[in-house]
Scaffold this motif. Structure first.
Motif, PDB file in Angstrom:
ATOM      1  N   VAL A 112      18.932 -19.895  75.668  1.00  0.00           N
ATOM      2  CA  VAL A 112      18.764 -21.639  75.819  1.00  0.00           C
ATOM      3  C   VAL A 112      19.194 -22.339  75.757  1.00  0.00           C
ATOM      4  O   VAL A 112      19.967 -22.387  73.924  1.00  0.00           O
ATOM      5  N   THR A 113      20.587 -22.990  75.806  1.00  0.00           N
ATOM      6  CA  THR A 113      21.286 -23.725  75.606  1.00  0.00           C
ATOM      7  C   THR A 113      20.693 -24.950  75.704  1.00  0.00           C
ATOM      8  O   THR A 113      20.270 -25.800  76.759  1.00  0.00           O
ATOM      9  N   ALA A 114      20.505 -25.925  74.403  1.00  0.00           N
ATOM     10  CA  ALA A 114      19.960 -27.401  74.175  1.00  0.00           C
ATOM     11  C   ALA A 114      20.002 -28.480  74.462  1.00  0.00           C
ATOM     12  O   ALA A 114      19.747 -29.373  74.975  1.00  0.00           O
ATOM     13  N   GLY A 115      21.996 -28.649  75.310  1.00  0.00           N
ATOM     14  CA  GLY A 115      23.026 -29.853  75.518  1.00  0.00           C
ATOM     15  C   GLY A 115      23.146 -31.029  74.453  1.00  0.00           C
ATOM     16  O   GLY A 115      22.886 -30.467  73.604  1.00  0.00           O
ATOM     17  N   GLU A 116      23.690 -31.793  75.234  1.00  0.00           N
ATOM     18  CA  GLU A 116      24.247 -32.454  74.173  1.00  0.00           C
ATOM     19  C   GLU A 116      23.084 -33.201  72.962  1.00  0.00           C
ATOM     20  O   GLU A 116      23.530 -33.362  71.736  1.00  0.00           O
ATOM     21  N   LEU A 117      22.061 -33.477  72.907  1.00  0.00           N
ATOM     22  CA  LEU A 117      21.139 -33.834  72.017  1.00  0.00           C
ATOM     23  C   LEU A 117      21.430 -33.056  71.064  1.00  0.00           C
ATOM     24  O   LEU A 117      20.785 -34.176  69.920  1.00  0.00           O
ATOM     25  N   ALA A 118      21.171 -31.580  71.208  1.00  0.00           N
ATOM     26  CA  ALA A 118      21.183 -30.841  69.976  1.00  0.00           C
ATOM     27  C   ALA A 118      22.092 -31.505  69.392  1.00  0.00           C
ATOM     28  O   ALA A 118      21.861 -30.469  68.289  1.00  0.00           O
ATOM     29  N   ASP A 119      23.459 -32.077  70.025  1.00  0.00           N
ATOM     30  CA  ASP A 119      24.420 -32.141  68.621  1.00  0.00           C
ATOM     31  C   ASP A 119      24.523 -33.131  67.637  1.00  0.00           C
ATOM     32  O   ASP A 119      25.619 -33.443  67.506  1.00  0.00           O
ATOM     33  N   GLU A 122      19.798 -33.964  64.036  1.00  0.00           N
ATOM     34  CA  GLU A 122      20.364 -33.292  63.146  1.00  0.00           C
ATOM     35  C   GLU A 122      20.504 -31.870  63.656  1.00  0.00           C
ATOM     36  O   GLU A 122      21.324 -31.239  62.951  1.00  0.00           O
ATOM     37  N   GLY A 123      21.421 -32.252  64.590  1.00  0.00           N
ATOM     38  CA  GLY A 123      22.688 -31.325  65.176  1.00  0.00           C
ATOM     39  C   GLY A 123      23.384 -31.084  64.239  1.00  0.00           C
ATOM     40  O   GLY A 123      24.227 -29.888  63.820  1.00  0.00           O
ATOM     41  N   PRO A 124      24.227 -32.132  63.272  1.00  0.00           N
ATOM     42  CA  PRO A 124      25.358 -31.505  62.806  1.00  0.00           C
ATOM     43  C   PRO A 124      25.006 -30.474  61.439  1.00  0.00           C
ATOM     44  O   PRO A 124      26.227 -29.721  61.060  1.00  0.00           O
ATOM     45  N   ASP A 125      23.635 -30.870  61.059  1.00  0.00           N
ATOM     46  CA  ASP A 125      23.871 -30.669  59.867  1.00  0.00           C
ATOM     47  C   ASP A 125      22.745 -29.029  60.098  1.00  0.00           C
ATOM     48  O   ASP A 125      23.132 -28.172  59.267  1.00  0.00           O
ATOM     49  N   ARG A 126      22.204 -28.239  61.585  1.00  0.00           N
ATOM     50  CA  ARG A 126      22.475 -27.569  61.744  1.00  0.00           C
ATOM     51  C   ARG A 126      22.091 -26.980  63.334  1.00  0.00           C
ATOM     52  O   ARG A 126      22.299 -26.909  64.307  1.00  0.00           O
ATOM     53  N   PRO A 127      23.524 -26.609  62.936  1.00  0.00           N
ATOM     54  CA  PRO A 127      24.155 -26.100  63.931  1.00  0.00           C
ATOM     55  C   PRO A 127      23.463 -24.455  65.126  1.00  0.00           C
ATOM     56  O   PRO A 127      23.315 -23.585  64.288  1.00  0.00           O
ATOM     57  N   GLY A 128      23.417 -25.068  66.015  1.00  0.00           N
ATOM     58  CA  GLY A 128      22.519 -23.731  66.666  1.00  0.00           C
ATOM     59  C   GLY A 128      20.828 -23.947  66.831  1.00  0.00           C
ATOM     60  O   GLY A 128      20.417 -22.849  67.531  1.00  0.00           O
ATOM     61  N   HIS A 129      20.523 -24.362  65.953  1.00  0.00           N
ATOM     62  CA  HIS A 129      19.149 -25.030  65.924  1.00  0.00           C
ATOM     63  C   HIS A 129      18.599 -24.555  66.817  1.00  0.00           C
ATOM     64  O   HIS A 129      17.006 -24.052  67.350  1.00  0.00           O
ATOM     65  N   PHE A 130      18.156 -25.938  67.884  1.00  0.00           N
ATOM     66  CA  PHE A 130      17.824 -26.139  68.433  1.00  0.00           C
ATOM     67  C   PHE A 130      18.245 -25.403  70.178  1.00  0.00           C
ATOM     68  O   PHE A 130      16.987 -24.498  70.476  1.00  0.00           O
ATOM     69  N   ASP A 131      19.469 -24.333  69.689  1.00  0.00           N
ATOM     70  CA  ASP A 131      19.609 -23.196  70.835  1.00  0.00           C
ATOM     71  C   ASP A 131      18.167 -22.254  70.721  1.00  0.00           C
ATOM     72  O   ASP A 131      17.543 -21.668  71.160  1.00  0.00           O
ATOM     73  N   GLY A 132      18.037 -22.413  69.038  1.00  0.00           N
ATOM     74  CA  GLY A 132      17.160 -20.905  68.878  1.00  0.00           C
ATOM     75  C   GLY A 132      15.793 -21.309  69.474  1.00  0.00           C
ATOM     76  O   GLY A 132      15.238 -20.360  69.165  1.00  0.00           O
ATOM     77  N   VAL A 133      15.647 -22.384  69.185  1.00  0.00           N
ATOM     78  CA  VAL A 133      14.233 -22.633  69.226  1.00  0.00           C
ATOM     79  C   VAL A 133      13.819 -22.849  70.426  1.00  0.00           C
ATOM     80  O   VAL A 133      13.091 -22.488  71.083  1.00  0.00           O
TER      81      VAL A 133
END
Length: 282
Positions: A112-119, A122-133
């Protein structure tokens, strides 16, 4: 009595028994966790218990949401203590699957791709984190099929992304937000807090102090950020990643009305996040 189930098959059978006992119209609440339960999780369980006929708590340390292998390895795991707490709070089912039960064919190929807000934030420090969540939460929702799912406001960006996912994917679950639980000195409860040294624990309280200063300043966005920033500038042992003011859904900050003040910082090697609601223009 709390029942522990480990596999999808055991979960399905136990859920069917609950539905049979309570009736098809009874509401099922879910509290997804990664374990190492504390008072913040208790607040989620209690909220679910208060509004649902039955409660399922999942305990699963999801490898897909860890960017650093070291963070995954040192994440605290204490299943027996977690089970005892769930028993005390009246949880009906605890689902604690193995990685192979959630990802039976190895690492997921479809996410599942989290979209623009995921970048952002927290996004820059945790790339891919929210896709995993979002990927694992989708899997958990599909297996448990709750009517309501309970998440803390402490992880506010995660909360907003899960709500967006539920809307965009048409998932039939109500996402319920539960206010952040804090220590007496204001520090937001987190499983990471136990990793802080005594001196780092003292430094960590500057985060909530800054947020409260911003919240009390209210008025304009500039006043809120200035008040919070002044506290952080004076803080010792706090390396700030960001201090941002957004609207209630994490869009650009409004001139007036509900907003959210968010902070992330490193205290030694431990990275902490926190946020508070702010009313601008009052």
């Amino acid at each position: 009595m709390t029942r522990l189930v480990r596999t999808r098959g055991e979960l399905a059978a136990a859920r069917a028994v609950l539905v049979q006992e309570l009736g098809a119209q009874a509401s099922l609440g879910m509290v997804p966790t990664m374990g190492a339960l504390h008072a913040g999780h208790v607040a989620l369980i209690d909220a679910a218990r208060a509004s649902c006929a039955a409660v399922v708590t999942s305990i699963f340390v999801n490898p897909m949401q860890f960017h650093q292998a070291g963070d995954l390895a040192r994440y605290p795991r204490q299943l027996q203590e977690d089970l005892a707490l769930c028993e005390q709070r009246g949880v009906d089912l605890v689902w604690a699957p193995e990685v192979a039960d959630i990802y039976p064919e190895g690492p997921a190929q479809v996410w599942v791709t989290a979209g623009e807000l995921a970048d952002q934030l927290e996004g820059p420090d945790r790339p891919g984190h929210f896709d995993g969540v979002l990927t694992v939460v989708t899997k958990l929702f599909a297996a448990v099929r709750p009517h309501r799912a309970f998440f803390g406001e402490k992880d506010y960006q995660q909360l907003m992304l899960i709500r967006r996912m539920v809307r965009d994917l048409g998932q039939e679950v109500q996402v319920v937000a539960v206010p952040t639980v804090r220590e007496p000195d204001g520090l937001a409860l987190s499983s990471r807090n136990v990793l802080l040294s005594p001196s780092e624990r003292v430094s960590a309280r500057w985060l909530s102090a800054a947020l409260m200063a911003g919240q009390n300043a209210a008025g304009s966005a500039e006043a809120v950020l200035a008040a919070a920033g002044q506290v952080l500038e004076a803080a010792e042992g706090v390396d700030v990643d960001y201090l941002e003011l957004r609207d209630a859904e994490l869009g650009p900050a409004p001139e007036t009305g509900p907003a959210r003040l968010l902070v992330a910082a490193r205290i030694g090697s431990i990275r902490l996040i926190d946020n508070v609601a702010v009313e601008l223009g009052r």
